[in-house]
Structure formats: structure tokens, C-alpha cells
Design an enzyme around this catalytic site. Structure first.
Site, mmCIF file in Angstrom:
data_model
loop_
_atom_site.group_PDB
_atom_site.id
_atom_site.type_symbol
_atom_site.label_atom_id
_atom_site.label_comp_id
_atom_site.label_asym_id
_atom_site.label_seq_id
_atom_site.Cartn_x
_atom_site.Cartn_y
_atom_site.Cartn_z
ATOM 1 N N GLN A 5 -8.365 -2.684 -0.444
ATOM 2 C CA GLN A 5 -7.669 -3.339 0.661
ATOM 3 C C GLN A 5 -7.482 -2.442 1.880
ATOM 4 O O GLN A 5 -7.781 -2.849 2.991
ATOM 5 C CB GLN A 5 -6.300 -3.852 0.190
ATOM 6 C CG GLN A 5 -6.453 -4.936 -0.850
ATOM 7 C CD GLN A 5 -5.144 -5.388 -1.423
ATOM 8 O OE1 GLN A 5 -4.638 -6.424 -1.025
ATOM 9 N NE2 GLN A 5 -4.598 -4.629 -2.345
ATOM 10 N N GLU B 83 -4.000 -11.019 -4.018
ATOM 11 C CA GLU B 83 -5.238 -11.634 -4.511
ATOM 12 C C GLU B 83 -6.367 -10.611 -4.602
ATOM 13 O O GLU B 83 -7.190 -10.667 -5.509
ATOM 14 C CB GLU B 83 -5.628 -12.807 -3.610
ATOM 15 C CG GLU B 83 -4.694 -13.991 -3.745
ATOM 16 C CD GLU B 83 -5.069 -15.181 -2.868
ATOM 17 O OE1 GLU B 83 -6.074 -15.099 -2.116
ATOM 18 O OE2 GLU B 83 -4.343 -16.191 -2.931
ATOM 19 N N GLY C 258 0.727 1.590 -2.033
ATOM 20 C CA GLY C 258 0.638 2.676 -2.999
ATOM 21 C C GLY C 258 0.361 4.052 -2.420
ATOM 22 O O GLY C 258 1.129 4.991 -2.643
ATOM 23 N N GLU D 57 -0.858 0.693 4.722
ATOM 24 C CA GLU D 57 -1.645 1.487 3.780
ATOM 25 C C GLU D 57 -2.605 2.369 4.565
ATOM 26 O O GLU D 57 -2.856 2.151 5.755
ATOM 27 C CB GLU D 57 -2.429 0.545 2.847
ATOM 28 C CG GLU D 57 -3.274 1.230 1.799
ATOM 29 C CD GLU D 57 -2.499 2.149 0.868
ATOM 30 O OE1 GLU D 57 -2.089 3.243 1.309
ATOM 31 O OE2 GLU D 57 -2.330 1.772 -0.312
ATOM 32 N N HIS E 80 4.424 -3.441 -2.349
ATOM 33 C CA HIS E 80 4.191 -4.885 -2.336
ATOM 34 C C HIS E 80 3.811 -5.392 -3.723
ATOM 35 O O HIS E 80 3.278 -4.647 -4.559
ATOM 36 C CB HIS E 80 3.095 -5.255 -1.331
ATOM 37 C CG HIS E 80 1.759 -4.680 -1.671
ATOM 38 N ND1 HIS E 80 0.910 -5.259 -2.594
ATOM 39 C CD2 HIS E 80 1.127 -3.572 -1.224
ATOM 40 C CE1 HIS E 80 -0.187 -4.544 -2.695
ATOM 41 N NE2 HIS E 80 -0.084 -3.502 -1.878
#
Length: 191
Positions: free
Chosen positions: A22, A14, A152, A90, A10
């Protein structure tokens, strides 16, 4: 996989800018830069697929906002339908989610990272992520050009799986926001 699969992280969110962990926190949206990164990834994929005489058939994305927004931008350029798959999320990082990076790294020093089956801070273990990413890759239609939009740590485990090693045995792979990797028969570099 006779046709390529593209792994896309992605674009910048923000919370990336705010340096907040996150994990599976669903709501952080893309920044303006994140939307630009998604558009650049789309152009890269379009050019690469076209050079192979193909077009993207489908886009499958994590349902987390930052990935879903990236997938929608890809779809605008690539003209492919978007499907959501929670397996592309994730790693769930339990109570580390929402903490600043410095606080997260301090808390992470207390975790035994040598055990890939240990859930992290009440979330998922590295092997949990590896197994769901492996299942997702195994479900990809080998006759279709597919884009998978993820995160990631999840992409790192997918790369380990494609290289035939467990995630804790794999070399560290930097997966930047908006990056694209093409998978043919095994893992290849950026498209």
C-alpha cells in the site's frame, strides 16, 4: 508527555487481504474485520483513558482512507474530534506500491537497507518517515489525551524516536492492524 498519547495502526484494509503493497496508495478501504479492529481499539482506549480519569481530547489521523476510516470509528466511540495530518501517512514506497507482496519482497532484495537515507523505489527514505513522525509527536499538546492513527512502518519509526534511537538502530516491532500502544514518558506496551 504528562498525558497519554495512543498510537493506533489502521484496521485491516482490502489491500492487506489481497497482499498488495500500500505505502501511500490512498484508496484501499477497511474490510469488515478492519472495522471490528477499529472498534476494539476504541473500546481499549476508552477503558484505559477512563481508568486514568481522563477522556480522549483529540484524534489525529493520516489522511489515507484506511486510517481515516479507522479514526472515524474511534471518534464514534471516544466522542473526540478528528483532524487529518499528512505527516502520519505510511512510508511512500514509490513504484513498489500496488505490487503483490512476493513481487515487492523480490524487488526489495535489490535495495541497500543499511542506508536509512536512501529513498525506497523512488519514494521516501526511512529517515524521511522518522523525521516527519518525530515532528508530529513533538507537536502533540502535552495537556491533551491524543490518539494518533497511522500505519505500521510509520509507527515503528515513531517508537524508535520515542526510544531515542534512529529507525535503522531499533529492534523490529510488530505493529498489527488495529493495535494500540500507549505513550506516557517514553514508550509503553499495549494499553
Amino acid at each position: 508527555m504528562p498525558y497519554p498519547v495512543y498510537l493506533v495502526r489502521h484496521g485491516q484494509s482490502e489491500w492487506n487481504v489481497l497482499r498488495l503493497t500500500q505505502g501511500q496508495t490512498s484508496h484501499p478501504p477497511l474490510t469488515a474485520l478492519g472495522r471490528e479492529q477499529a472498534a476494539q481499539a476504541a473500546a481499549l482506549i476508552a477503558a484505559d483513558a477512563s481508568a486514568r480519569g481522563r477522556a480522549v481530547d483529540t484524534i489525529v489521523t493520516s489522511d489515507l482512507t484506511r486510517a481515516a476510516e479507522t479514526a472515524e470509528i474511534l471518534a464514534e466511540v471516544l466522542g473526540a474530534p478528528v483532524h487529518r495530518d499528512v505527516r502520519l501517512r505510511e512510508q511512500h514506497l514509490g513504484d513498489l506500491e500496488g505490487r503483490g507482496y512476493d513481487e515487492t519482497w523480490a524487488a526489495a532484495e535489490e535495495i541497500d537497507w543499511t542506508d536509512p537515507t536512501q529513498p525506497i523505489a523512488g519514494g521516501e527514505s526511512l529517515m524521511d518517515v522518522y523525521e516527519r513522525m518525530a515532528a508530529t509527536l513533538d507537536d502533540v499538546d502535552p495537556t491533551a489525551v491524543t490518539v494518533l492513527v497511522s500505519h505500521g512502518d510509520a509507527i515503528r519509526t515513531a517508537i524508535a524516536y520515542l526510544n531515542g534511537v534512529k529507525p535503522h538502530e531499533s529492534d523490529w516491532v510488530e505493529v498489527a492492524n488495529g493495535s494500540v500502544a500507549r505513550v506516557d514518558d517514553g514508550i509503553s506496551g499495549p494499553a
